[in-house]
Design a protein around this motif. Structure first.
Motif, PDB file in Angstrom:
ATOM      1  N   ASN A  94       0.832  -1.199   0.000  1.00  0.00           N
ATOM      2  CA  ASN A  94       0.000   0.000   0.000  1.00  0.00           C
ATOM      3  C   ASN A  94       0.868   1.251   0.000  1.00  0.00           C
ATOM      4  OD1 ASN A  94      -2.344   1.663   0.268  1.00  0.00           O
ATOM      5  ND2 ASN A  94      -1.893   1.849   2.455  1.00  0.00           N
ATOM      6  N   ASP A 311      -0.552  10.515  -6.255  1.00  0.00           N
ATOM      7  CA  ASP A 311      -1.595  10.384  -5.230  1.00  0.00           C
ATOM      8  C   ASP A 311      -2.989  10.564  -5.822  1.00  0.00           C
ATOM      9  OD1 ASP A 311      -0.641  13.167  -5.505  1.00  0.00           O
ATOM     10  OD2 ASP A 311      -2.239  13.627  -4.091  1.00  0.00           O
ATOM     11  N   SER A 318      -7.072   5.866  -2.284  1.00  0.00           N
ATOM     12  CA  SER A 318      -6.328   6.788  -1.431  1.00  0.00           C
ATOM     13  C   SER A 318      -7.136   8.050  -1.166  1.00  0.00           C
ATOM     14  CB  SER A 318      -5.009   7.174  -2.104  1.00  0.00           C
ATOM     15  OG  SER A 318      -4.329   8.160  -1.367  1.00  0.00           O
ATOM     16  N   GLN A 320      -5.420  10.530   0.282  1.00  0.00           N
ATOM     17  CA  GLN A 320      -4.355  11.518   0.429  1.00  0.00           C
ATOM     18  C   GLN A 320      -4.437  12.585  -0.663  1.00  0.00           C
ATOM     19  OE1 GLN A 320      -0.896   8.544   1.086  1.00  0.00           O
ATOM     20  NE2 GLN A 320      -0.335  10.430   2.147  1.00  0.00           N
TER      21      GLN A 320
END
Length: 358
Positions: A94, A311, A318, A320
């Motif tokens: 991950n 990202d 995700s 983020q």
């Protein structure tokens, strides 16, 4: 047509002599004499202890993760070629992104420690465009938290940090020898492994996990470099002194003529440069698209390295959001950079940029 890069092809007759040897001995893969010779010469040239040649730079990363037994979360950079992330995901790891420094474009060490949890097994930084990371700070963090370090050093061929090969930092560093790189073997890559005890494991993992005629102790893959690729590498390696000198002249000319017009990546003061890329940072994406469009009209094709910020990849679950990486990714452009690029074309590129910015 002027692309962002152009593969260097060495003297055809020299390459043919190596090919004649391959035909004479009939050994074309499976750790043949060309691969062994290239490993020996590269270890000497780069100043490293152990080097294992593989079929490409992506599989080099994947083998590194397997050698070190990585699991769970791995802290890495969102500003890199997609293989840095995809190699993690395809190995069940991950990616957790530490945002970058807006000046060096490398992972900012100040962003690493707050992301470390009990599930973190490693840090995978990238020396972006050959610019050395803050290797000592990263090492301190990794040691404190008992984490492994794998450096994606795809851009860092023959780069020194404090007069020592930067490839000697971390547990493993990986290289890419793709045809677009300053040193290439058509396709190819390498692992630089400091721990002798891991070397044997690397060699059988790249050969389907086969340790010997009667043992297959682990899941492996076919990641071997073949003899024709190694022969190309041997030819290119002979020419590196001349190639480095030419690249420096091209790089320095861009830098001189575009100083004060665009922003540049901030170089690590303790690091040498290999002049592998020439990125420029513009004010915003709108400005980038104007420059890119103007160059494209003249059949000149720079590249948006690296876009998008990793990202933001759609296949990641995700949450983020790396502000700095996304901002830089939206406004950075790599200009054509290769040994056959003429001064005339460089002047044309520079003038188009100036005409649209000044």
């Amino acid at each position: 047509m002027i692309n962002v890069t152009k593969t260097y092809l060495p003297d055809k007759e020299k390459y043919k002599k190596y090919i004649d040897q391959i035909y004479a001995n009939g050994w074309i893969t499976n750790n043949g004499p060309m691969v062994k010779l290239l490993e020996k010469r590269l270890a000497e040239y780069l100043g490293v202890k152990n080097i294992v040649l593989v079929s490409n730079g992506t599989v080099a990363l994947e083998i590194a993760y397997r050698i070190l037994g990585l699991e769970g979360d791995v802290i890495t950079t969102p500003f890199s070629f997609v293989a840095t992330t995809s190699s993690l995901v395809t190995n069940g790891l991950n990616p957790v992104y530490a945002d970058i420094d807006s000046q060096t474009l490398n992972m900012d060490p100040r962003n690493i420690e707050k992301l470390i949890t009990k599930n973190t097994s490693a840090i995978v930084p990238v020396h972006v465009f050959g610019n050395t990371c803050e290797v000592e700070e990263i090492q301190t963090i990794a040691k404190k938290h008992n984490l492994k370090i794998v450096y994606d050093a795809a851009h860092t061929f023959n780069v020194k940090y404090k007069r020592e090969s930067v490839l000697n930092y971390g547990d493993i560093s990986t290289l890419s020898f793709h045809a677009t790189k300053i040193f290439h073997s058509i396709e190819g890559g390498a692992l630089i492994i400091n721990d002798d005890s891991l070397l044997e494991k690397a060699r059988y993992l790249i050969n389907f996990g086969i340790k010997n005629a009667e043992e297959i102790p682990e899941l492996g893959t076919n990641a071997k470099m073949n003899e024709f690729e190694a022969a190309m590498g041997l030819c290119v390696l002979d020419d590196m002194k001349e190639l480095n000198a030419k690249r420096k002249l091209i790089y320095d000319f861009y830098k001189k003529k575009l100083e004060g017009v665009v922003k540049f990546q901030e170089a690590n003061i303790n690091s040498s440069q290999n002049h592998s890329y020439f990125p420029i940072i513009l004010e915003n994406e709108e400005q980038l698209k104007i420059i890119q469009g103007a160059l494209n009209l003249k059949e000149i094709f720079p590249r948006r390295y690296f876009y998008p910020s990793l990202d933001s990849l759609s296949y990641l679950n995700s949450t983020q959001f790396c502000d700095i990486s996304r901002d830089i990714a939206s406004k950075i452009l790599c200009l054509p950079m290769y040994v056959e690029l003429t001064k005339e074309i460089q002047i044309k590129i520079i003038q188009i940029i100036k005409n649209n910015l000044l």
